[in-house]
Write a protein that holds these residues in place. Structure first.
Motif, PDB file in Angstrom:
ATOM      1  N   LEU A 130       9.194  13.973   0.323  1.00 54.19           N
ATOM      2  CA  LEU A 130       9.653  12.587   0.304  1.00 54.19           C
ATOM      3  C   LEU A 130       8.493  11.715  -0.169  1.00 54.19           C
ATOM      4  O   LEU A 130       7.411  11.732   0.430  1.00 54.19           O
ATOM      5  CB  LEU A 130      10.114  12.150   1.701  1.00 54.19           C
ATOM      6  CG  LEU A 130      11.458  12.747   2.147  1.00 54.19           C
ATOM      7  CD1 LEU A 130      11.592  12.703   3.657  1.00 54.19           C
ATOM      8  CD2 LEU A 130      12.602  11.985   1.503  1.00 54.19           C
ATOM      9  N   GLU A 131       8.707  10.975  -1.209  1.00 55.70           N
ATOM     10  CA  GLU A 131       7.632  10.180  -1.788  1.00 55.70           C
ATOM     11  C   GLU A 131       7.294   8.978  -0.914  1.00 55.70           C
ATOM     12  O   GLU A 131       8.176   8.368  -0.296  1.00 55.70           O
ATOM     13  CB  GLU A 131       8.027   9.701  -3.186  1.00 55.70           C
ATOM     14  CG  GLU A 131       8.182  10.820  -4.200  1.00 55.70           C
ATOM     15  CD  GLU A 131       8.459  10.294  -5.586  1.00 55.70           C
ATOM     16  OE1 GLU A 131       8.547   9.047  -5.750  1.00 55.70           O
ATOM     17  OE2 GLU A 131       8.593  11.114  -6.507  1.00 55.70           O
ATOM     18  N   ASP A 132       6.005   8.645  -0.872  1.00 59.60           N
ATOM     19  CA  ASP A 132       5.569   7.447  -0.156  1.00 59.60           C
ATOM     20  C   ASP A 132       6.114   6.214  -0.870  1.00 59.60           C
ATOM     21  O   ASP A 132       6.386   6.234  -2.078  1.00 59.60           O
ATOM     22  CB  ASP A 132       4.041   7.379  -0.112  1.00 59.60           C
ATOM     23  CG  ASP A 132       3.422   8.515   0.701  1.00 59.60           C
ATOM     24  OD1 ASP A 132       4.174   9.177   1.442  1.00 59.60           O
ATOM     25  OD2 ASP A 132       2.206   8.737   0.570  1.00 59.60           O
ATOM     26  N   VAL A 133       6.255   5.133  -0.109  1.00 62.67           N
ATOM     27  CA  VAL A 133       6.828   3.903  -0.648  1.00 62.67           C
ATOM     28  C   VAL A 133       5.827   2.766  -0.510  1.00 62.67           C
ATOM     29  O   VAL A 133       5.311   2.504   0.589  1.00 62.67           O
ATOM     30  CB  VAL A 133       8.134   3.534   0.093  1.00 62.67           C
ATOM     31  CG1 VAL A 133       8.694   2.209  -0.428  1.00 62.67           C
ATOM     32  CG2 VAL A 133       9.166   4.646  -0.060  1.00 62.67           C
ATOM     33  N   SER A 134       5.537   2.114  -1.624  1.00 65.49           N
ATOM     34  CA  SER A 134       4.649   0.944  -1.596  1.00 65.49           C
ATOM     35  C   SER A 134       5.479  -0.298  -1.276  1.00 65.49           C
ATOM     36  O   SER A 134       6.480  -0.571  -1.943  1.00 65.49           O
ATOM     37  CB  SER A 134       3.945   0.768  -2.942  1.00 65.49           C
ATOM     38  OG  SER A 134       3.098   1.857  -3.218  1.00 65.49           O
ATOM     39  N   LEU A 135       5.062  -1.022  -0.258  1.00 68.78           N
ATOM     40  CA  LEU A 135       5.781  -2.219   0.164  1.00 68.78           C
ATOM     41  C   LEU A 135       5.071  -3.434  -0.441  1.00 68.78           C
ATOM     42  O   LEU A 135       4.119  -3.962   0.125  1.00 68.78           O
ATOM     43  CB  LEU A 135       5.803  -2.303   1.699  1.00 68.78           C
ATOM     44  CG  LEU A 135       6.386  -1.069   2.408  1.00 68.78           C
ATOM     45  CD1 LEU A 135       6.276  -1.217   3.913  1.00 68.78           C
ATOM     46  CD2 LEU A 135       7.836  -0.858   2.003  1.00 68.78           C
ATOM     47  N   TYR A 136       5.540  -3.848  -1.596  1.00 64.20           N
ATOM     48  CA  TYR A 136       4.882  -4.953  -2.289  1.00 64.20           C
ATOM     49  C   TYR A 136       5.034  -6.245  -1.503  1.00 64.20           C
ATOM     50  O   TYR A 136       6.112  -6.599  -1.045  1.00 64.20           O
ATOM     51  CB  TYR A 136       5.470  -5.113  -3.688  1.00 64.20           C
ATOM     52  CG  TYR A 136       5.245  -3.908  -4.559  1.00 64.20           C
ATOM     53  CD1 TYR A 136       3.987  -3.661  -5.108  1.00 64.20           C
ATOM     54  CD2 TYR A 136       6.271  -3.004  -4.794  1.00 64.20           C
ATOM     55  CE1 TYR A 136       3.768  -2.542  -5.894  1.00 64.20           C
ATOM     56  CE2 TYR A 136       6.050  -1.876  -5.578  1.00 64.20           C
ATOM     57  CZ  TYR A 136       4.791  -1.654  -6.127  1.00 64.20           C
ATOM     58  OH  TYR A 136       4.572  -0.536  -6.891  1.00 64.20           O
ATOM     59  N   GLY A 137       3.915  -6.910  -1.335  1.00 67.79           N
ATOM     60  CA  GLY A 137       3.912  -8.162  -0.595  1.00 67.79           C
ATOM     61  C   GLY A 137       3.758  -7.977   0.896  1.00 67.79           C
ATOM     62  O   GLY A 137       3.678  -8.949   1.648  1.00 67.79           O
ATOM     63  N   VAL A 138       3.711  -6.726   1.358  1.00 66.53           N
ATOM     64  CA  VAL A 138       3.520  -6.432   2.784  1.00 66.53           C
ATOM     65  C   VAL A 138       2.223  -5.661   2.927  1.00 66.53           C
ATOM     66  O   VAL A 138       2.094  -4.536   2.441  1.00 66.53           O
ATOM     67  CB  VAL A 138       4.694  -5.603   3.351  1.00 66.53           C
ATOM     68  CG1 VAL A 138       4.455  -5.297   4.824  1.00 66.53           C
ATOM     69  CG2 VAL A 138       6.005  -6.348   3.157  1.00 66.53           C
TER      70      VAL A 138
END
Length: 276
Positions: A130-138
């Motif tokens: 499962l790929e990591d997720v970048s939370l833009y703005g967080v």
């Protein structure tokens, strides 16, 4: 034990716990439940596993790492979501074995389909990760390894420096795939299939074929009425198991699990058009 865990073509990154695993996070995560494998063991507590990579049969115990993913999903998905689905299914399996459940009704159908979807989803996770997720703005927090493991143990999702690890979102995928599968198969009926003599083979995943083996001589099969199968029909299921196995398949005794016969009469099995 095998020298290494067998995986698909894509390398799935493993993040080890702290030394000693102080928060008791599950590292070796069974794709097909250990309790399910145990029902296929012989008197010595082992199953016969044909490992495709090695091209031979190896006797293994149900806790062997070959049956497991290596911390691919989080503790919430393992000990919460997954365990709840497994527990209901194992209770149903015991009831079918002891004869207190003789058909798959509306209540049992939901249990079977949730379990089948979970099994297939775990297998997908094991192969692809499962790929990591970048939370833009967080921005998230800068958490220590210990703090991260404490949160995971408490089934809390978190982000570190704006990135959420893919395994922490596994439960969302499990429910998403499950809801789609239930919706696509609202009218599907499942039958309890039994064999008098020949034994079933279990692949690491049946993929698009909707079959759940319960024991060497009992399986739940979509689109099939409750029935006693002929040796030819058991052969059809076993051939499908071998054809769909990614890395391995197992049985209590592969020698009495038929795989080559002239198939008569025709025997139709049900497929799921959508992989997940």
């Amino acid at each position: 034990m095998l020298p290494e865990q067998i995986r698909g073509k894509r390398i799935v990154k493993f993040e080890p716990t702290q030394p000693g695993n102080p928060h008791r996070l599950t590292v070796d995560q069974h794709v097909f439940p250990k309790a399910g494998i145990q029902r296929f063991t012989n008197s010595d507590g082992i199953v016969e596993v044909f490992v495709k990579k090695l091209g031979r049969v190896i006797p293994l115990k149900p806790n062997n790492a070959i049956f497991c993913a290596k911390r691919v999903w989080d503790q919430k998905t393992e000990a919460g979501v997954g365990k709840n689905i497994e527990d209901r299914f194992q209770a149903l399996a015991r009831a079918i074995e002891n004869g207190s459940v003789i058909t798959i009704g509306i209540f049992e159908k939901r249990i079977v389909e949730e379990f089948f979807s979970l099994w297939r989803t775990r297998h997908k996770f094991r192969l692809e990760g499962l790929e990591d997720v970048s939370l833009y703005g967080v921005a998230g927090d800068s958490l220590t390894k210990d703090q991260q493991e404490i949160l995971e143990r408490k089934h809390v999702m978190y982000a570190v420096d704006g990135v959420m690890k893919g395994r922490l979102m596994a439960s969302l995928h499990v429910f998403g795939y499950q809801n789609q599968f239930l919706q696509d198969n609202q009218t599907m009926q499942w039958g309890i299939a039994r064999s008098y003599s020949d034994e079933f083979i279990v692949p690491d995943c049946f993929d698009d074929m909707m079959i759940v083996p319960l024991s060497p001589k009992i399986a739940i099969v979509a689109g099939l009425p409750d029935s006693i199968l002929t040796p030819d029909q058991v052969t059809v299921i076993n051939q499908a198991a071998i054809a769909r196995a990614t890395d391995f398949y197992f049985a209590r005794r592969l020698a009495v699990s038929p795989v080559v016969r002239k198939i008569s009469p025709p025997f139709e099995l049900q497929f799921d058009d959508r992989p997940y």
